[in-house]
Design a protein around this motif. Structure first.
Motif, PDB file in Angstrom:
ATOM      1  N   THR A 307       0.732  -1.281   0.037  1.00  0.00           N
ATOM      2  CA  THR A 307      -0.133   0.078   0.025  1.00  0.00           C
ATOM      3  C   THR A 307       0.991   1.388   0.063  1.00  0.00           C
ATOM      4  O   THR A 307       1.897   1.410   0.791  1.00  0.00           O
ATOM      5  N   HIS A 338      -3.658   4.682  -1.937  1.00  0.00           N
ATOM      6  CA  HIS A 338      -4.655   5.383  -1.001  1.00  0.00           C
ATOM      7  C   HIS A 338      -4.198   6.906  -1.038  1.00  0.00           C
ATOM      8  O   HIS A 338      -3.269   7.417  -0.352  1.00  0.00           O
ATOM      9  N   ARG A 366      -9.152   5.296  -2.905  1.00  0.00           N
ATOM     10  CA  ARG A 366      -8.325   4.107  -3.059  1.00  0.00           C
ATOM     11  C   ARG A 366      -8.389   3.490  -4.472  1.00  0.00           C
ATOM     12  O   ARG A 366      -9.603   3.512  -4.919  1.00  0.00           O
TER      13      ARG A 366
END
Length: 435
Positions: A307, A338, A366
């Protein structure tokens, strides 16, 4: 309106020097209003937003001398502050760029009043003004606000105070710091933004005679002074443009050297690209990106999907997430992007999907990107630049794509990137500006 015509899928090679930092330039240009003496600023990027702000300064009465490309001397000796009440300022300039908001702090500190339209800029989501306004109010100002039109701020004098910011706003921090330099007594700002460009602003102000401590931290102390003097300042290279060149080299399997990048001010940007599997080397103060046919996204230690998210400095700047999204489309592996700060910035991925990218837009903040590993290439397409960062991301996508792409509304790209088509052609890109 002009457009870019791009023949994608070409190998690029060469050296490039990054432009001066857009976000720093907008701050330090506003700081010239704090003194009647001459301020010389070097490495100013020749881009749309900066030229718009320079025109605002000129219309305010600032004497401006261009010494060379990117090298200007400013002297705010006699200011026509009533210009801010004119329709020309409100419609033509004040609402064009968000950076115009940062003239408020210096003018309030020096002249005790300022009238500003609700600023414009990129349509990337809600961007708060209350950090600026509540900061000015805490320093002793009174505010008259007409919803969605303008705000008028006035004060007999500013007085230093302890401020705890609800958000580490970069422009809000800059505005409050500039106002506090001429306030009576001590101002303390906690949860201040501490980006390199804020640090640069503080160093400039200290050379002008300010008394600022805590530079580089989120706790800033300012002892107000009665007047400031002139000096010379050099703007840092633009970290977002540096990231753009890294991303371009990776997705086009090109070999590029980026010169004089100021490594110590890049923070986690190089390591973020390394997490994407991109090789880059530090050579003195340059970045060398060798040609890579493939790059693999690194997984986390528990084998979870990587991420990448934005955060206040020293976290990752949100301005690079659009570029990282495009780079991920040709990686091996998957990544979750994100975007925490702006709820409209990821909507441009619809265009990438039309070009053949495998992206799932989970929600406005996202997106999951499944990399194609250069086994299936993006396709040329007709695109529209919605904002500066999405615009450069789409340009990078078009340069990697097979076939011809047309990018419209390139004025958005010109706002933040200096002579981008000319500089790309030097590297071997097939790009032309058409009307």
């Amino acid at each position: 309106m002009a457009s870019f015509k791009i023949e994608g899928g070409n190998f690029l090679k060469g050296e490039i020097k990054p432009q001066g930092a857009k976000n720093e330039a907008l701050q330090v240009l506003c700081a010239v209003l704090l003194t009647s003496e001459k301020i010389r600023i070097k490495n100013i990027p020749e881009i749309g937003d900066v030229q718009c702000l320079i025109q605002i300064l000129k219309n305010l009465g600032v004497i401006i001398k261009k010494n060379n490309i990117g090298d200007y001397t400013f002297q705010a000796k006699e200011i026509y502050i009533e210009y801010l009440n004119t329709k020309k300022f409100f419609i033509e300039y004040g609402q064009s760029i968000r950076g115009s908001l940062m003239i408020a702090g210096p003018l309030l500190a020096r002249f005790g009043k300022v009238c500003m339209p609700i600023p414009g800029g990129d349509r990337i989501g809600r961007r708060r003004l209350d950090i600026h306004l509540r900061g000015f109010e805490s320093l002793g100002s009174q505010i008259v606000y007409k919803e969605n039109q303008y705000f008028y701020i006035y004060s007999k004098y500013l007085t230093g105070k302890y401020l705890l910011l609800e958000e580490a706003s970069v422009t809000g921090t800059a505005n409050i710091i500039m106002a506090a330099t001429l306030a009576k007594g001590k101002t303390t700002i906690y949860n201040a933004a501490c980006e390199p460009y804020i640090q640069q602003l503080c160093r400039l102000l200290n050379r002008m005679g300010s008394k600022i401590k805590g530079i580089g931290s989120n706790l800033i102390h300012i002892i107000g002074v009665t007047e400031l003097s002139g000096c010379t300042h050099t703007i840092l290279p633009d970290m977002v443009e540096i990231g753009s060149w890294i991303g371009l080299a990776a997705i086009t399997s090109s070999e590029i050297k980026i010169r004089n990048v100021s490594w110590k001010n890049l923070g986690i940007i190089p390591n973020t690209f390394k997490k994407m599997g991109i090789k880059l080397e530090k050579k003195n103060d340059d970045i060398y990106i060798p040609s890579q046919k493939y790059y693999r996204i690194k997984k986390l230690l528990n084998n979870a999907i990587l991420t990448i998210s934005d955060a206040p400095w020293p976290g990752l700047t949100p301005d690079l997430l659009s570029i990282l999204t495009v780079v991920a489309t040709q990686a091996k592996g998957s990544v979750l992007i994100h975007q925490k700060m702006f709820e409209s910035r990821l909507f441009f991925v619809d265009k990438l999907i039309e070009m053949g990218a495998q992206i799932i837009l989970c929600d406005p903040h996202r997106a999951t990107i499944i990399g194609l590993n250069h086994q299936s290439y993006l396709r040329g397409s007709i695109l529209n630049s919605p904002d500066i960062r999405a615009g450069i991301a789409l340009l990078i996508a078009a340069l990697s794509a097979k076939g011809t792409s047309i990018i419209k509304n390139i004025e958005q790209i010109d706002r933040g990137y200096e002579n981008i088509d000319q500089r790309l052609r030097i590297l071997g890109a097939k790009i032309s500006r058409i009307v």
